[in-house]
Design a protein around this motif. Sequence first.
Motif, PDB file in Angstrom:
ATOM      1  N   MET A   1      38.700  41.562  41.161  1.00 36.11           N
ATOM      2  CA  MET A   1      38.313  40.762  42.348  1.00 36.11           C
ATOM      3  C   MET A   1      36.840  40.877  42.593  1.00 36.11           C
ATOM      4  N   ASN A   2      36.299  39.756  43.061  1.00 35.67           N
ATOM      5  CA  ASN A   2      34.928  39.807  43.504  1.00 35.67           C
ATOM      6  C   ASN A   2      34.896  40.296  44.952  1.00 35.67           C
ATOM      7  N   ASP A   3      33.733  40.429  45.482  1.00 36.61           N
ATOM      8  CA  ASP A   3      33.591  40.966  46.842  1.00 36.61           C
ATOM      9  C   ASP A   3      34.264  40.078  47.884  1.00 36.61           C
ATOM     10  N   GLN A   4      34.184  38.789  47.696  1.00 35.01           N
ATOM     11  CA  GLN A   4      34.795  37.851  48.677  1.00 35.01           C
ATOM     12  C   GLN A   4      36.305  37.983  48.683  1.00 35.01           C
ATOM     13  N   GLN A   5      36.889  38.127  47.488  1.00 35.15           N
ATOM     14  CA  GLN A   5      38.356  38.265  47.404  1.00 35.15           C
ATOM     15  C   GLN A   5      38.812  39.590  48.008  1.00 35.15           C
ATOM     16  N   ARG A   6      38.047  40.644  47.705  1.00 33.56           N
ATOM     17  CA  ARG A   6      38.425  41.941  48.281  1.00 33.56           C
ATOM     18  C   ARG A   6      38.333  41.872  49.815  1.00 33.56           C
ATOM     19  N   ALA A   7      37.273  41.274  50.345  1.00 31.42           N
ATOM     20  CA  ALA A   7      37.106  41.170  51.804  1.00 31.42           C
ATOM     21  C   ALA A   7      38.230  40.372  52.445  1.00 31.42           C
ATOM     22  N   ARG A   8      38.662  39.312  51.736  1.00 35.82           N
ATOM     23  CA  ARG A   8      39.769  38.503  52.286  1.00 35.82           C
ATOM     24  C   ARG A   8      41.028  39.345  52.402  1.00 35.82           C
TER      25      ARG A   8
ATOM     26  N   ASN B   1      40.679  41.796  55.242  1.00 33.03           N
ATOM     27  CA  ASN B   1      40.789  41.073  56.533  1.00 33.03           C
ATOM     28  C   ASN B   1      42.241  40.756  56.873  1.00 33.03           C
TER      29      ASN B   1
ATOM     30  N   TYR C   1      41.993  45.099  41.894  1.00 32.04           N
ATOM     31  CA  TYR C   1      40.748  45.442  42.591  1.00 32.04           C
ATOM     32  C   TYR C   1      39.536  45.232  41.676  1.00 32.04           C
ATOM     33  N   GLU C   2      39.661  45.682  40.418  1.00 32.35           N
ATOM     34  CA  GLU C   2      38.511  45.604  39.500  1.00 32.35           C
ATOM     35  C   GLU C   2      38.198  44.168  39.139  1.00 32.35           C
TER      36      GLU C   2
ATOM     37  N   LEU D   1      45.099  44.506  45.964  1.00 32.86           N
ATOM     38  CA  LEU D   1      43.968  45.401  45.846  1.00 32.86           C
ATOM     39  C   LEU D   1      44.246  46.512  44.825  1.00 32.86           C
TER      40      LEU D   1
END
Length: 734
Positions: free
Chosen positions: A533-540, A543, A530-531, A526
């Motif tokens: 990554m898409n939203d799905q990667q950041r959420a993974r 999590n 972070y910049e 992250l």
Amino acid sequence: MNQVEEPQGLSQDINALVQRMPIEVMQRMPDIDAVLDYLLSCISEVVVSDVITISLLDGDKVRNFRSYYPNDLSYLQANDIFNVDEYVALKQAYTTHQPVLTADTHNDPDWIIDDRTQWIRSHIAIPMFTQDAFFGFIFLQGMTPNQFSDQDVRRIQPLVAQTSLAVHLATIYRQQEQTTSELEALYNATSVLLTTDNVRMLGGQIAEAVVKEFAHVDCGVILVDLYSPQLERLPRAGIEGLSTAEPLYLDGPGLVPSAIRSGITTYAPDVSQDTRYVANVPEAKSELVIPLRTNNNIIGVLDLQSTQTHSFSPNDVRVLEAFAQRAAVAIENARLYEEIRTFATDQEQLLAERTLELREAKEQVETILNYSSDGVAFTTQDGHIIRTNTAFEKIFGPLTRTDENLSIVELIDIDPQQSNDCAAALVRVASGVSQSERLIATTINRDTNPTYIDTTLAAVRNSRDHVSGIVFTIRDISDLKKMEEGLRDALAHEMELNQLKSQFIAVVSHEFRTPLATILSAKDGLERYYERMNDQQRARNFNQIDSNVTRMTEMLNDLLSLTLDETPHKQKDRSHIDLSAVFRSAYEDLLASIGTGYDITFDITGKVQNVRCDITQMQHIFINLVENAIKYSSESKVVRVTLDYQEDQWQLTVSDTGIGIPEADQSHIFDPFIRGANVGNKRGTGLGLSIVERAVRHHDGNIEFSSIQNKGTTFIVTIPYSVNQLDHSASGPL
């Protein structure tokens, strides 16, 4: 009957009387007085006389025995005694065995006139004898001169033979009676001779026995003093005031010293006529002194005094002499016994002094032994117990009479698991091969409690240097053994703790390393990308961080649960709850957190009721057991959960058809950080079942399980209501 006018008729009457006499005499036997009275009356029928007397010889004396007075028809027991030689007529009749007539006594120059004879003016002395012996006289006495004639002498002659025979038979019978009486008196008197061994007491008893058999006498025993010329007076008995306490000496005057010196019975029938008598007591009229003889030694006399003259007959003397012989033996025995007793007393005193010394030494030794903390036993050479001290019985228990032949080997070698070898050590010491031996043994006392002992046995030798016994010194080292075992257990526990510590560190390091690494990796991604990554990667990544933090939190919570405070005040955290609702809520949370494909059921049976408990611990019990059942289920994923409300308790049963617990791990399954060898790579800390077991124990419950590897496991938790329902007022009756 007319003697002068009808001589022929008188002769016939006399013959008839003579023929009738034997029958009449036999009818009157054994009454001697009746026989003599009959004979006297027969004589009075033949010759008219004022007095008729039958006299009998008594030794060298003549004793008037029975008299008859025809004028007033009276009979009298006569007691006059005189010598045959005193009267010429008696001596002549005695010598010639013929009757002697004195027609007029006052005209006979040989007749002695005195107080006893002055009234007699005419006299016939008729001798009585048999073929074997002369035994007495018949005296016919008249108060008128020439009252008797030769014709009277001839008339009485036919009666003399029958009278002599009758008197002789009566005399024999009387002698038999007298002999029986003498024997009875002798027996009665001698019965006291064995009742005491005290000389003074025995002397008094002898005197009392004589007085009892011979009335009107005073009696005492006087002994020769072995160490003094003065004679020893023993207590007397009889007539009070008839004896004296004046001292007597062996070489002094008196009948007693005379009898002792001569060794002959001394009798003074009239003490006033005996010059040897020392007049000390005026009331004494006669005295009899009989020596007490033993083995030709005179040890004293039996002294008898009476207030009457001629008090003792020859028969009396004969009985008393026989009694004196037995009394002398009894007195000599009593003297010997007193000498033996004196000697024994001296020896006892000496022995008492020696015994006191030994007792003091013995008491010192016993004090040392009895107050010793070590048990001590003295045994024979083959080990049979003779004596023990108090400490010994405290170790092995008290010995009873049935243990008299008990061998100490049976006590020390009683444990079959221990090779104490006491018997072999005993043989070595008893045989002299070894002076002493030491054993460390495990034995069992009478209460079947194991006792650890340190035993030393040594030989006891006598003055000849022979082994006379074995002494065992036994120390109870049970406390030392317990301390040793405690130290060993503490060491083992410490080693176990170190092992658990190492295991804990390894488990924590391993379990925390992976989530920390995942968290760190997700954080770095992250931060760096972070910049990009898409939203799905950041959420993974987020999590991953959340799930691993949750995982670490769960592990920390398990560790905190394991350190649960067990003190009673934790009961304040308990409350009345609906356990079925708590378990139902946890069950539903678990269902929501697992994947699909599981066959899980939760059933509630029995009457649902509130129970008082710690809700957090109840959740730990339910969640850990059910999570394990789900985690280790096989491909069938079948899990069955049941809450059963029973009469006195509630029961939670969790069963699965999973991998099961290996048999080798089942004994340690509730220990912290212990996991089955077959869990593979399944996630876990090994703390779940430890937490469950402690929570169940806090509620005084019970947990048990059954498991077969590769077939499944069943856990059953049982907790009683009585422990939980401490406060019924909170929710009413359950």
